[in-house]
Design a protein around this motif. Sequence first.
Motif, PDB file in Angstrom:
ATOM      1  N   VAL A 138      49.902  79.977  -0.354  1.00 37.17           N
ATOM      2  CA  VAL A 138      49.423  81.058  -1.213  1.00 37.17           C
ATOM      3  C   VAL A 138      49.903  82.380  -0.616  1.00 37.17           C
ATOM      4  CG1 VAL A 138      47.390  82.221  -2.175  1.00 37.17           C
ATOM      5  CG2 VAL A 138      47.384  79.724  -1.894  1.00 37.17           C
ATOM      6  N   THR A 139      50.536  83.200  -1.441  1.00 33.55           N
ATOM      7  CA  THR A 139      51.042  84.492  -0.987  1.00 33.55           C
ATOM      8  C   THR A 139      50.123  85.615  -1.463  1.00 33.55           C
ATOM      9  OG1 THR A 139      53.321  83.690  -0.999  1.00 33.55           O
ATOM     10  CG2 THR A 139      53.001  86.070  -1.040  1.00 33.55           C
ATOM     11  N   ALA A 140      49.795  86.511  -0.563  1.00 37.60           N
ATOM     12  CA  ALA A 140      48.920  87.647  -0.877  1.00 37.60           C
ATOM     13  C   ALA A 140      49.760  88.741  -1.538  1.00 37.60           C
ATOM     14  CB  ALA A 140      48.241  88.159   0.391  1.00 37.60           C
ATOM     15  N   ASN A 141      50.010  88.579  -2.834  1.00 40.17           N
ATOM     16  CA  ASN A 141      50.913  89.491  -3.549  1.00 40.17           C
ATOM     17  C   ASN A 141      50.225  90.184  -4.728  1.00 40.17           C
ATOM     18  OD1 ASN A 141      50.626  87.323  -5.244  1.00 40.17           O
ATOM     19  ND2 ASN A 141      52.788  86.721  -5.237  1.00 40.17           N
ATOM     20  N   ARG A 142      48.916  90.291  -4.670  1.00 35.21           N
ATOM     21  CA  ARG A 142      48.178  90.932  -5.748  1.00 35.21           C
ATOM     22  C   ARG A 142      47.485  92.198  -5.252  1.00 35.21           C
ATOM     23  NH1 ARG A 142      48.003  87.452 -10.169  1.00 35.21           N
ATOM     24  NH2 ARG A 142      47.529  89.420 -11.225  1.00 35.21           N
ATOM     25  N   GLU A 143      46.794  92.851  -6.173  1.00 29.14           N
ATOM     26  CA  GLU A 143      46.067  94.071  -5.816  1.00 29.14           C
ATOM     27  C   GLU A 143      45.123  93.788  -4.652  1.00 29.14           C
ATOM     28  OE1 GLU A 143      42.566  96.919  -7.744  1.00 29.14           O
ATOM     29  OE2 GLU A 143      43.610  95.437  -8.993  1.00 29.14           O
ATOM     30  N   PRO A 144      45.116  94.648  -3.602  1.00 32.87           N
ATOM     31  CA  PRO A 144      44.271  94.358  -2.432  1.00 32.87           C
ATOM     32  C   PRO A 144      42.788  94.554  -2.735  1.00 32.87           C
ATOM     33  CG  PRO A 144      45.431  96.446  -2.149  1.00 32.87           C
ATOM     34  CD  PRO A 144      45.982  95.834  -3.404  1.00 32.87           C
ATOM     35  N   LYS A 145      42.067  93.433  -2.820  1.00 31.29           N
ATOM     36  CA  LYS A 145      40.622  93.435  -3.053  1.00 31.29           C
ATOM     37  C   LYS A 145      40.114  92.019  -2.767  1.00 31.29           C
ATOM     38  CE  LYS A 145      40.600  92.216  -7.934  1.00 31.29           C
ATOM     39  NZ  LYS A 145      39.765  92.309  -9.125  1.00 31.29           N
ATOM     40  N   ASP A 146      38.927  91.692  -3.229  1.00 33.58           N
ATOM     41  CA  ASP A 146      38.393  90.337  -3.080  1.00 33.58           C
ATOM     42  C   ASP A 146      38.806  89.466  -4.269  1.00 33.58           C
ATOM     43  OD1 ASP A 146      37.196  91.194  -0.789  1.00 33.58           O
ATOM     44  OD2 ASP A 146      35.130  90.974  -1.498  1.00 33.58           O
ATOM     45  N   PRO A 163      62.036  69.917  11.795  1.00 37.64           N
ATOM     46  CA  PRO A 163      61.978  71.042  10.853  1.00 37.64           C
ATOM     47  C   PRO A 163      60.962  70.781   9.739  1.00 37.64           C
ATOM     48  CG  PRO A 163      63.990  69.763  10.527  1.00 37.64           C
ATOM     49  CD  PRO A 163      63.335  69.218  11.756  1.00 37.64           C
ATOM     50  N   VAL A 164      60.222  71.814   9.378  1.00 34.16           N
ATOM     51  CA  VAL A 164      59.268  71.765   8.275  1.00 34.16           C
ATOM     52  C   VAL A 164      59.907  72.467   7.074  1.00 34.16           C
ATOM     53  CG1 VAL A 164      56.988  72.545   7.513  1.00 34.16           C
ATOM     54  CG2 VAL A 164      57.296  71.698   9.838  1.00 34.16           C
ATOM     55  N   PRO A 165      59.775  71.931   5.863  1.00 30.15           N
ATOM     56  CA  PRO A 165      60.534  72.462   4.724  1.00 30.15           C
ATOM     57  C   PRO A 165      59.962  73.735   4.107  1.00 30.15           C
ATOM     58  CG  PRO A 165      59.253  70.574   4.024  1.00 30.15           C
ATOM     59  CD  PRO A 165      59.069  70.676   5.515  1.00 30.15           C
ATOM     60  N   TYR A 166      59.375  74.593   4.913  1.00 33.18           N
ATOM     61  CA  TYR A 166      58.923  75.905   4.453  1.00 33.18           C
ATOM     62  C   TYR A 166      58.707  76.772   5.701  1.00 33.18           C
ATOM     63  CZ  TYR A 166      54.520  73.407   5.333  1.00 33.18           C
ATOM     64  OH  TYR A 166      53.530  72.638   5.890  1.00 33.18           O
ATOM     65  N   PRO A 167      58.792  78.090   5.558  1.00 30.75           N
ATOM     66  CA  PRO A 167      58.603  78.972   6.723  1.00 30.75           C
ATOM     67  C   PRO A 167      57.180  78.844   7.275  1.00 30.75           C
ATOM     68  CG  PRO A 167      59.580  80.169   4.874  1.00 30.75           C
ATOM     69  CD  PRO A 167      59.140  78.843   4.342  1.00 30.75           C
ATOM     70  N   ASP A 168      57.029  79.124   8.561  1.00 34.30           N
ATOM     71  CA  ASP A 168      55.699  79.095   9.170  1.00 34.30           C
ATOM     72  C   ASP A 168      54.772  80.064   8.445  1.00 34.30           C
ATOM     73  OD1 ASP A 168      56.452  77.259  11.047  1.00 34.30           O
ATOM     74  OD2 ASP A 168      56.787  78.719  12.647  1.00 34.30           O
ATOM     75  N   PRO A 169      53.606  79.607   8.027  1.00 32.67           N
ATOM     76  CA  PRO A 169      52.670  80.515   7.354  1.00 32.67           C
ATOM     77  C   PRO A 169      52.041  81.495   8.351  1.00 32.67           C
ATOM     78  CG  PRO A 169      51.656  78.373   7.645  1.00 32.67           C
ATOM     79  CD  PRO A 169      53.072  78.237   8.120  1.00 32.67           C
ATOM     80  N   GLU A 170      51.470  82.565   7.823  1.00 27.36           N
ATOM     81  CA  GLU A 170      50.780  83.544   8.660  1.00 27.36           C
ATOM     82  C   GLU A 170      49.571  82.919   9.343  1.00 27.36           C
ATOM     83  OE1 GLU A 170      49.966  87.381  10.323  1.00 27.36           O
ATOM     84  OE2 GLU A 170      51.748  86.472   9.416  1.00 27.36           O
ATOM     85  N   ASP A 171      48.894  82.005   8.633  1.00 26.23           N
ATOM     86  CA  ASP A 171      47.750  81.297   9.209  1.00 26.23           C
ATOM     87  C   ASP A 171      47.545  79.998   8.439  1.00 26.23           C
ATOM     88  OD1 ASP A 171      45.594  80.740  10.880  1.00 26.23           O
ATOM     89  OD2 ASP A 171      44.709  82.732  10.656  1.00 26.23           O
ATOM     90  N   ASP A 172      46.716  79.130   8.994  1.00 26.98           N
ATOM     91  CA  ASP A 172      46.489  77.786   8.460  1.00 26.98           C
ATOM     92  C   ASP A 172      44.991  77.620   8.247  1.00 26.98           C
ATOM     93  OD1 ASP A 172      46.188  74.968   8.160  1.00 26.98           O
ATOM     94  OD2 ASP A 172      47.995  74.602   9.347  1.00 26.98           O
ATOM     95  N   TYR A 173      44.566  77.515   6.997  1.00 24.83           N
ATOM     96  CA  TYR A 173      43.139  77.500   6.658  1.00 24.83           C
ATOM     97  C   TYR A 173      42.710  76.131   6.136  1.00 24.83           C
ATOM     98  CZ  TYR A 173      43.217  82.658   6.890  1.00 24.83           C
ATOM     99  OH  TYR A 173      43.329  83.961   7.304  1.00 24.83           O
ATOM    100  N   LYS A 181      48.763  79.009   4.506  1.00 23.33           N
ATOM    101  CA  LYS A 181      48.623  77.585   4.172  1.00 23.33           C
ATOM    102  C   LYS A 181      47.148  77.252   4.044  1.00 23.33           C
ATOM    103  CE  LYS A 181      50.169  73.024   5.839  1.00 23.33           C
ATOM    104  NZ  LYS A 181      50.956  72.373   6.910  1.00 23.33           N
ATOM    105  N   TYR A 182      46.777  76.662   2.932  1.00 19.46           N
ATOM    106  CA  TYR A 182      45.411  76.193   2.692  1.00 19.46           C
ATOM    107  C   TYR A 182      45.440  74.669   2.579  1.00 19.46           C
ATOM    108  CZ  TYR A 182      43.883  80.991   1.650  1.00 19.46           C
ATOM    109  OH  TYR A 182      43.577  82.325   1.726  1.00 19.46           O
ATOM    110  N   ARG A 183      44.673  74.015   3.442  1.00 22.01           N
ATOM    111  CA  ARG A 183      44.532  72.547   3.377  1.00 22.01           C
ATOM    112  C   ARG A 183      43.219  72.251   2.666  1.00 22.01           C
ATOM    113  NH1 ARG A 183      47.726  70.040   8.001  1.00 22.01           N
ATOM    114  NH2 ARG A 183      48.496  71.771   9.265  1.00 22.01           N
ATOM    115  N   ILE A 184      43.303  71.637   1.500  1.00 19.98           N
ATOM    116  CA  ILE A 184      42.142  71.442   0.638  1.00 19.98           C
ATOM    117  C   ILE A 184      41.801  69.957   0.603  1.00 19.98           C
ATOM    118  CG2 ILE A 184      41.214  71.826  -1.682  1.00 19.98           C
ATOM    119  CD1 ILE A 184      43.889  73.745  -1.872  1.00 19.98           C
ATOM    120  N   CYS A 185      40.568  69.613   0.978  1.00 18.03           N
ATOM    121  CA  CYS A 185      40.120  68.220   0.988  1.00 18.03           C
ATOM    122  C   CYS A 185      38.806  68.092   0.227  1.00 18.03           C
ATOM    123  CB  CYS A 185      39.896  67.727   2.416  1.00 18.03           C
ATOM    124  SG  CYS A 185      41.379  67.618   3.434  1.00 18.03           S
TER     125      CYS A 185
END
Length: 551
Positions: A268-276, A150-160, A217-221
């Motif tokens: 990161v959740t896409a919960n803001r005004e839809p734009k760039d 088990p992973v301690p968070y729900p599956d993300p929509e995508d993995d970047y 999910k964003y993997r930042i290196c």
Amino acid sequence: MAEMVLMLILCLSAGAMIGVRSEDPYLFFTWNVTYGTVSPLGVPQQVILINDQFPGPVINSTSNNNLVINVFNNLDEPFLLTWSGVQQRKNSWQEGMLGTNCPIPPGTNFTYQFQVKDQIGSFLYYPSTALHRAGGGFGGLHINSRLLIPVPYPDPEDDYTVIVNDWYTKSHKILRNYLDSGRSIGRPEGVLINGKTAKGDGKDEPLFTMKPGKTYKYRICNAGLKTSINFRIQGHTMKLVEMEGSHVMQNVYDSLDVHVGQCLSVLVTANREPKDYYMVASTRFIKTVLTGKGIIRYSNGKGPASPELPEAPVGWAWSLNQFRSFRWNLTASAARPNPQGSYHYGSINITRTIKLVNSVSRAGGKLRYAINGISHTDTETPLKLAEYYGISEKVFKYDTIQDNPPAKIDKIVTQPNVLNMTFRNFVEIIFENHEKTMQSWHLDGYSFFAVAVEPGTWTPEKRKNYNLLDAVSRTTVQVFPKSWAAIFFTFDNAGMWNLRSELWEKTYLGQQLYASVLSPARSLRDEYNIPDTALLCGLVKDLPKPPPYSI
């Protein structure tokens, strides 16, 4: 039958294939390393490509997968890749450092084969030869959890994958010539996010797209050469979930400092005004702040990103406090079903304490960096090969530095720096940084518990402030100017392992050492035999192979 092998070959992107066997699955990659011309900062320049990609392809694997990566070196110089953070259990033959491997000659190939055994997390690969890292050749390496863990968070929509790095417009050869002639490479000219930076002219293509209401999910290196980078996303917070192979307590941050060589994962959740929106990466702890940008676009978005960028923090006290907020998730399972916190590192007795002090010398017009007064130099015969073939005395000496260095080091000596480590000893390493610049340390072959990072100098009394409960198990640790850091771990992985500054200018000029960890049993239970395909060079090139290890 146990010998019967079922193989399904499926072509994947980035030159990969997957093989499904009765044992753990195999992933096959064919990588073509070449030069190419791109303009990351608007100036055409030569970079290092892997399969015509800059940065290189992302390796997407799962715990216990076997990776087979056939690397064709089409550069004009010898080349190696190292897999930073992959522990290479019993297998330093695949480490890809000049102390373990002969470099791949131009016009030839070499196949790395290793298992990502009992690991999860976000890591990097990059060139370990010369200053090739300044030209590219780096990329992300993911190790996902097995389905039954088990992973301690729900599956993300995508993995970047987000690779941030400082960048120079001069070629890796020019920068190396600077170092060879006694000069520094100086300050970088810019910051890149996945090999580019947004111009902000309304024509930038998005690096990533998010659907409204979904979590990603964003993997930042940080794959850079020398500069810590602060990462943030316009209008969005980031929930930290993983750091270099460990699940962490899920704190929420507006921005995160990512030091050189480090990796972390956020939701990161896409919960803001839809734009760039801009993702922003800016340099830390240097006089002139350099900033790179990249576009995140909502799938139904209308409107450009705001030109007003979120501000970066100032000073390193902020960064130190952020480090203190990182905590191991004691109840989550990592690569195995048992909770991470079932390993009580804080109750193990320390058997050896090693204090490592970094220093710099410009004596005789030559720039060198050192650990405890020794500036490491690579040998024509890799250290691991010399040791395995029984001719180490012809190549290097063990233990040229003391565990507790003198208070004042008068001069720096340039020679191989190899420490003899007792197999399965639990050790404490103290990193002391007496300089005015940031430091970032990485150890191959292991993860360690970063139990403290503090200003000043270390004394034994400082142990009472160690985090002995939930320090994060990771593979790099930063040390702030005029500060120290302490790490704990067990030398339970036999092999020859590199400990280095991740600031590659310093690594190239000697700020690294090797830990020789030999199993007295000389058994396959502890270490694999040298692969039949291993490249041989230097003094061992024509020697007969030693007797193999047995069970």
